[in-house]
Design a protein around this motif. Structure first.
Motif, short mmCIF file in Angstrom:
data_model
loop_
_atom_site.label_atom_id
_atom_site.label_comp_id
_atom_site.label_asym_id
_atom_site.label_seq_id
_atom_site.Cartn_x
_atom_site.Cartn_y
_atom_site.Cartn_z
N SER A 1 0.87 -1.17 0.00
CA SER A 1 0.00 0.00 0.00
C SER A 1 0.91 1.22 0.00
O SER A 1 1.59 1.51 0.99
N VAL A 2 0.95 1.91 -1.13
CA VAL A 2 1.86 3.04 -1.31
C VAL A 2 1.04 4.32 -1.35
O VAL A 2 0.09 4.43 -2.13
N ASP A 3 1.40 5.27 -0.50
CA ASP A 3 0.69 6.54 -0.48
C ASP A 3 0.99 7.31 -1.77
O ASP A 3 1.95 7.01 -2.48
N ALA A 4 0.17 8.31 -2.07
CA ALA A 4 0.30 9.08 -3.32
C ALA A 4 1.67 9.75 -3.42
O ALA A 4 2.29 10.08 -2.41
N ALA A 5 2.14 9.91 -4.62
CA ALA A 5 3.40 10.59 -4.94
C ALA A 5 4.61 9.97 -4.24
O ALA A 5 5.39 10.68 -3.61
N PRO A 6 4.81 8.69 -4.38
CA PRO A 6 6.01 8.09 -3.78
C PRO A 6 7.25 8.51 -4.58
O PRO A 6 7.15 8.90 -5.74
N ASP A 7 8.40 8.40 -3.96
CA ASP A 7 9.63 8.69 -4.69
C ASP A 7 9.91 7.53 -5.65
O ASP A 7 9.42 6.41 -5.48
N ALA A 8 10.69 7.80 -6.67
CA ALA A 8 10.96 6.83 -7.72
C ALA A 8 11.66 5.58 -7.18
O ALA A 8 11.37 4.45 -7.62
N GLN A 9 12.55 5.75 -6.23
CA GLN A 9 13.31 4.60 -5.70
C GLN A 9 12.39 3.64 -4.93
O GLN A 9 12.49 2.43 -5.09
N THR A 10 11.49 4.18 -4.11
CA THR A 10 10.55 3.33 -3.37
C THR A 10 9.67 2.56 -4.35
O THR A 10 9.49 1.35 -4.21
N LEU A 11 9.14 3.24 -5.33
CA LEU A 11 8.27 2.60 -6.31
C LEU A 11 9.03 1.54 -7.11
O LEU A 11 8.50 0.46 -7.38
N SER A 12 10.27 1.80 -7.44
CA SER A 12 11.09 0.84 -8.16
C SER A 12 11.33 -0.41 -7.32
O SER A 12 11.26 -1.54 -7.83
N ILE A 13 11.61 -0.22 -6.04
CA ILE A 13 11.83 -1.37 -5.14
C ILE A 13 10.58 -2.25 -5.10
O ILE A 13 10.65 -3.47 -5.22
N VAL A 14 9.43 -1.62 -4.93
CA VAL A 14 8.17 -2.37 -4.84
C VAL A 14 7.88 -3.10 -6.15
O VAL A 14 7.55 -4.29 -6.15
N ARG A 15 8.02 -2.42 -7.25
CA ARG A 15 7.69 -3.04 -8.56
C ARG A 15 8.63 -4.19 -8.92
O ARG A 15 8.21 -5.17 -9.51
N SER A 16 9.90 -4.07 -8.55
CA SER A 16 10.86 -5.11 -8.93
C SER A 16 10.98 -6.24 -7.91
O SER A 16 11.60 -7.26 -8.19
N PHE A 17 10.34 -6.09 -6.76
CA PHE A 17 10.46 -7.10 -5.70
C PHE A 17 9.78 -8.40 -6.11
O PHE A 17 8.64 -8.40 -6.59
N HIS B 1 6.55 -16.53 -1.96
CA HIS B 1 5.66 -17.26 -1.05
C HIS B 1 4.18 -17.09 -1.36
O HIS B 1 3.34 -17.56 -0.60
N GLY B 2 3.85 -16.43 -2.45
CA GLY B 2 2.44 -16.21 -2.80
C GLY B 2 2.33 -15.09 -3.81
O GLY B 2 3.30 -14.70 -4.46
N GLU B 3 1.12 -14.55 -3.91
CA GLU B 3 0.88 -13.45 -4.84
C GLU B 3 1.40 -12.14 -4.27
O GLU B 3 1.44 -11.94 -3.06
N LYS B 4 1.79 -11.24 -5.17
CA LYS B 4 2.20 -9.89 -4.80
C LYS B 4 1.27 -8.91 -5.49
O LYS B 4 0.96 -9.05 -6.68
N ARG B 5 0.78 -7.92 -4.72
CA ARG B 5 -0.09 -6.89 -5.27
C ARG B 5 0.42 -5.51 -4.86
O ARG B 5 1.04 -5.37 -3.81
N LEU B 6 0.11 -4.53 -5.68
CA LEU B 6 0.51 -3.14 -5.41
C LEU B 6 -0.70 -2.24 -5.57
O LEU B 6 -1.40 -2.31 -6.58
N THR B 7 -0.94 -1.41 -4.56
CA THR B 7 -1.98 -0.40 -4.63
C THR B 7 -1.33 0.94 -4.32
O THR B 7 -0.62 1.07 -3.31
N THR B 8 -1.55 1.91 -5.19
CA THR B 8 -1.02 3.26 -4.97
C THR B 8 -2.19 4.22 -4.86
O THR B 8 -3.06 4.25 -5.73
N ARG B 9 -2.20 4.99 -3.78
CA ARG B 9 -3.26 5.99 -3.59
C ARG B 9 -3.12 7.10 -4.62
O ARG B 9 -2.01 7.48 -4.99
N VAL B 10 -4.26 7.64 -5.04
CA VAL B 10 -4.26 8.76 -5.98
C VAL B 10 -4.03 10.07 -5.24
O VAL B 10 -3.30 10.94 -5.70
#
Length: 170
Positions: free
Chosen positions: A67-83, A87-96
């Motif tokens: 759960s990523v709050d709106a306007a995350p920095d590029a590095q945080t978003l990159s870490i989440v997307r590339s992780f 052990h199961g499914e991975k999902r990403l939700t970013t607040r508008v």
């Protein structure tokens, strides 16, 4: 009941003898999902994710959501997307729109059904390699134990004691 932990994790199940058979039989009826709440703290997020990867999950499938709050920095978003979560499914939700910590926590996890339990983790902590075994012990030995003397509407169990209250309710 069929438990199928990796052989290297069998020693982590010594506590199973403490759980009543009826509660233990509910192991496969329940699932744990992890929700990571993050925003603009890439170094601490990376530390949390490393600790999650080092943890022992006793052969269970454990889904992970971010759960990523709106306007995350590029590095945080990159870490989440590339992780990669093995052990199961991975999902990403970013607040508008920016929601703040209270909203981020409240909105970070919704149970898929009555058999799913959530573990909410902020990005500034680490977990023990054995946290999941302890979480299962609490889940099976206390929350799902019909003989336990708990209030009928337990909302949450904390795995740590916060030293600082970070938020104030509006």
């Amino acid at each position: 009941l069929l438990l199928s932990p990796p052989l290297s994790e069998l020693g982590l199940l010594e506590w199973v003898a403490l759980v009543r058979p009826k509660a233990l039989s509910r192991w496969r009826e329940t699932r744990v999902a992890i929700s990571v709440i993050t925003h603009r703290r890439p170094a601490s997020l990376q530390r949390l994710l490393s600790s999650l990867l080092d943890a022992r999950y006793l052969g269970d499938q454990v889904d992970l959501s971010f759960s990523v709050d709106a306007a995350p920095d590029a590095q945080t978003l990159s870490i989440v997307r590339s992780f990669r979560w093995p052990h199961g499914e991975k999902r990403l939700t970013t607040r508008v729109a920016r929601g703040g910590l209270i909203n981020a926590v409240v909105e970070s996890w919704t149970p898929a059904d009555a058999s799913e339990y959530g573990l909410l983790l902020e990005d500034d902590i680490e977990v023990s390699a054995y946290f999941y075994a302890y979480l299962r012990l609490i889940l099976l030995g206390v929350l799902l134990n019909d003989d336990a003397s708990l209030p009928p509407h337990v909302l949450a169990v904390s795995l740590y004691t916060p030293r600082l209250v970070e938020v104030r309710m509006p």
